[in-house]
Write an enzyme that holds these catalytic residues in place. Structure first.
Site, PDB file in Angstrom:
ATOM      1  N   TRP A 100       0.824  -1.206   0.000  1.00  0.00           N
ATOM      2  CA  TRP A 100       0.000   0.000   0.000  1.00  0.00           C
ATOM      3  C   TRP A 100       0.856   1.253   0.000  1.00  0.00           C
ATOM      4  O   TRP A 100       0.529   2.232  -0.666  1.00  0.00           O
ATOM      5  CB  TRP A 100      -0.993  -0.012   1.162  1.00  0.00           C
ATOM      6  CG  TRP A 100      -1.918  -1.177   1.079  1.00  0.00           C
ATOM      7  CD1 TRP A 100      -2.012  -2.213   1.968  1.00  0.00           C
ATOM      8  CD2 TRP A 100      -2.868  -1.479   0.040  1.00  0.00           C
ATOM      9  NE1 TRP A 100      -2.961  -3.119   1.540  1.00  0.00           N
ATOM     10  CE2 TRP A 100      -3.491  -2.692   0.375  1.00  0.00           C
ATOM     11  CE3 TRP A 100      -3.245  -0.834  -1.136  1.00  0.00           C
ATOM     12  CZ2 TRP A 100      -4.481  -3.284  -0.431  1.00  0.00           C
ATOM     13  CZ3 TRP A 100      -4.225  -1.406  -1.938  1.00  0.00           C
ATOM     14  CH2 TRP A 100      -4.820  -2.615  -1.589  1.00  0.00           C
ATOM     15  N   ASP A 167      -1.908   6.549   6.310  1.00  0.00           N
ATOM     16  CA  ASP A 167      -2.899   5.596   5.821  1.00  0.00           C
ATOM     17  C   ASP A 167      -3.182   4.652   6.993  1.00  0.00           C
ATOM     18  O   ASP A 167      -2.340   3.843   7.364  1.00  0.00           O
ATOM     19  CB  ASP A 167      -2.315   4.839   4.617  1.00  0.00           C
ATOM     20  CG  ASP A 167      -3.264   3.751   4.092  1.00  0.00           C
ATOM     21  OD1 ASP A 167      -4.339   3.536   4.699  1.00  0.00           O
ATOM     22  OD2 ASP A 167      -2.913   3.119   3.066  1.00  0.00           O
ATOM     23  N   LYS A 191     -12.274  -2.124   6.518  1.00  0.00           N
ATOM     24  CA  LYS A 191     -11.446  -3.024   7.313  1.00  0.00           C
ATOM     25  C   LYS A 191     -11.863  -3.000   8.778  1.00  0.00           C
ATOM     26  O   LYS A 191     -12.122  -4.015   9.365  1.00  0.00           O
ATOM     27  CB  LYS A 191      -9.968  -2.638   7.191  1.00  0.00           C
ATOM     28  CG  LYS A 191      -9.480  -2.535   5.750  1.00  0.00           C
ATOM     29  CD  LYS A 191      -8.518  -3.628   5.357  1.00  0.00           C
ATOM     30  CE  LYS A 191      -8.324  -3.742   3.855  1.00  0.00           C
ATOM     31  NZ  LYS A 191      -7.701  -2.602   3.201  1.00  0.00           N
TER      32      LYS A 191
HETATM   33  C1  PLP Z   1      -7.035  -2.153   1.967  1.00  0.00           C
HETATM   34  C2  PLP Z   1      -6.034  -1.080   2.067  1.00  0.00           C
HETATM   35  C3  PLP Z   1      -5.950  -0.043   1.113  1.00  0.00           C
HETATM   36  C4  PLP Z   1      -6.832  -0.001  -0.110  1.00  0.00           C
HETATM   37  O1  PLP Z   1      -8.096   0.392   0.245  1.00  0.00           O
HETATM   38  P1  PLP Z   1      -9.248   0.623  -0.847  1.00  0.00           P
HETATM   39  O2  PLP Z   1     -10.353   1.142   0.016  1.00  0.00           O
HETATM   40  O3  PLP Z   1      -9.533  -0.702  -1.472  1.00  0.00           O
HETATM   41  O4  PLP Z   1      -8.767   1.614  -1.829  1.00  0.00           O
HETATM   42  C5  PLP Z   1      -5.019   0.937   1.309  1.00  0.00           C
HETATM   43  N1  PLP Z   1      -4.199   0.935   2.371  1.00  0.00           N
HETATM   44  C6  PLP Z   1      -4.242  -0.035   3.308  1.00  0.00           C
HETATM   45  C7  PLP Z   1      -3.315   0.010   4.473  1.00  0.00           C
HETATM   46  C8  PLP Z   1      -5.161  -1.072   3.184  1.00  0.00           C
HETATM   47  O5  PLP Z   1      -5.209  -2.044   4.104  1.00  0.00           O
END
Ligand code: PLP
Length: 354
Positions: A100, A167, A191
């Protein structure tokens, strides 16, 4: 009963699913579905208002930090962050700690210069870099607080002199942090805080409006702040599910209680891995994620057998990501301690039966 260790979209509290499904038929006794009312009605506005105020309360945010619910997932934030914060002749610093982070770095390069100040790529991202310096003139510093695929997590949040961007998609609201020390936090909701389709952004408004680039209206955070996340039609149902999950979180003791429970779940599973002769953790101990626990076996055939065995025992979603292999058990807020106890029992039972 199914024990759901999915990495994302992932487990939600049963009570949230119950209320969300009722709202699809009859929302708040209005006789209408939440899917068929206008987003600018008092009925929906109260959902958005409550979701925003719950985030402010649970994260203890100060008045400079604005809460937004946007579309597009965390992936859109990989572009929206540099579009709003990085001028073409400026440099942004990034920590490269997994898939990511690497994607975020790639997108930022479209908008300005990028300096990768540290990386754990050489060892398949199995640790969090500790010794690095972020150049003072960086427009911002970007980290991924929890690396969902590789199972590492920043235990110590670096303190830097420039805006700190995080993030937090896979560990949002899972542990106590000084959220005000971040200038922008983003997280796809699917998540740890709701349903796919909504993205949480927490932004310190003082860092906005400092660059020369013209920003498309829908990409400009200032417009979303001004319109209270109603610049266009928000992802209404996903925001509703997030609001219910935030309510659930508050009723269950807030971030502090979640952290305690998450610590307990993670140490139970990591202890089982460390005490096993067949299961092995994949990352450096001090950087282990409390959200995504990655482990492998030496023998690929045996891995297949354990996966089959776990399926037969209603353990769902523990197949590891292809870039690590083996297994990954995700222990998000809504996963009960009993599911981790059950997984550990089954791991022990499998090992004894060999
Ligand atoms: C799942 C995830 C993403 C991607 O998320 P989307 O909502 O599918 O764009 C980005 N960063 C992390 C740390 C993730 O776990």
């Amino acid at each position: 009963m199914i024990h759901n260790f999915n990495a994302g979209p992932s487990i939600l509290p049963k009570s949230v699913l119950q209320q969300a499904s009722e709202a699809i038929i009859n929302f708040n006794n209005s006789g209408l579905s939440i899917l068929e009312i206008g987003h600018r009605t008092p009925l929906f506005e109260s959902v958005m208002d409550e979701a925003i105020s719950l985030v402010k309360e649970l994260m203890q945010l100060d008045d400079d930090h604005e809460v937004l619910f946007l579309h597009g997932g965390a992936t859109v934030q990989f572009m929206q962050v540099p579009m709003n914060l990085l001028d073409q002749n400026e440099t942004a610093s990034y920590a490269d700690t997994g898939v990511w982070s690497s994607k975020a770095i790639k997108e930022a390069k479209l908008f300005g210069k990028v300096e990768v100040v540290c990386s754990s790529k050489e060892s398949n991202f199995n640790f969090i870099p500790k010794d690095f310096a972020v150049p003072n003139q960086s427009a911002y510093f970007h980290i991924t607080t929890n690396n969902t695929i590789f199972g590492t997590q920043w235990q110590q949040i670096p303190s830097v002199s420039m805006p700190l961007i995080a993030d937090m998609s896979s560990d949002i609201l899972s542990r106590k942090l000084d959220f005000n020390s971040f200038d922008l936090i983003f997280a796809g909701a699917q998540k740890n805080m709701g349903a796919a389709g909504a993205t949480l952004v927490v932004v310190n408004k003082q860092i906005l409006g400092k660059i020369k680039r013209a920003i498309p209206a829908i990409m400009d955070y200032r417009n979303h702040i001004q319109s209270k996340s109603m610049l266009n039609t928000p992802p209404v149902f996903a925001v509703y599910v997030s609001m219910l999950t935030l309510r659930w979180l508050k009723e269950n003791g807030g971030v502090e209680a979640m952290e305690q429970l998450n610590n307990e779940k993670a140490s139970l599973l990591y202890n089982a891995i460390d005490n096993s002769k067949i299961f092995k953790g994949t990352v450096v101990k001090e950087d282990r994620s409390k959200m995504n626990v990655c482990f492998v076996m030496d023998d690929a055939e045996q891995e297949k057998k354990f996966l089959e065995f776990s399926k037969q025992n209603n353990i769902y979603g523990i197949k590891g990501h292809r870039s690590v292999g083996g297994f990954r058990a995700s222990l998000y807020n809504a996963l009960p301690l009993s599911s981790v106890k059950y997984l550990v029992e089954k791991m022990e039972e499998f090992e004894k039966g060999l």
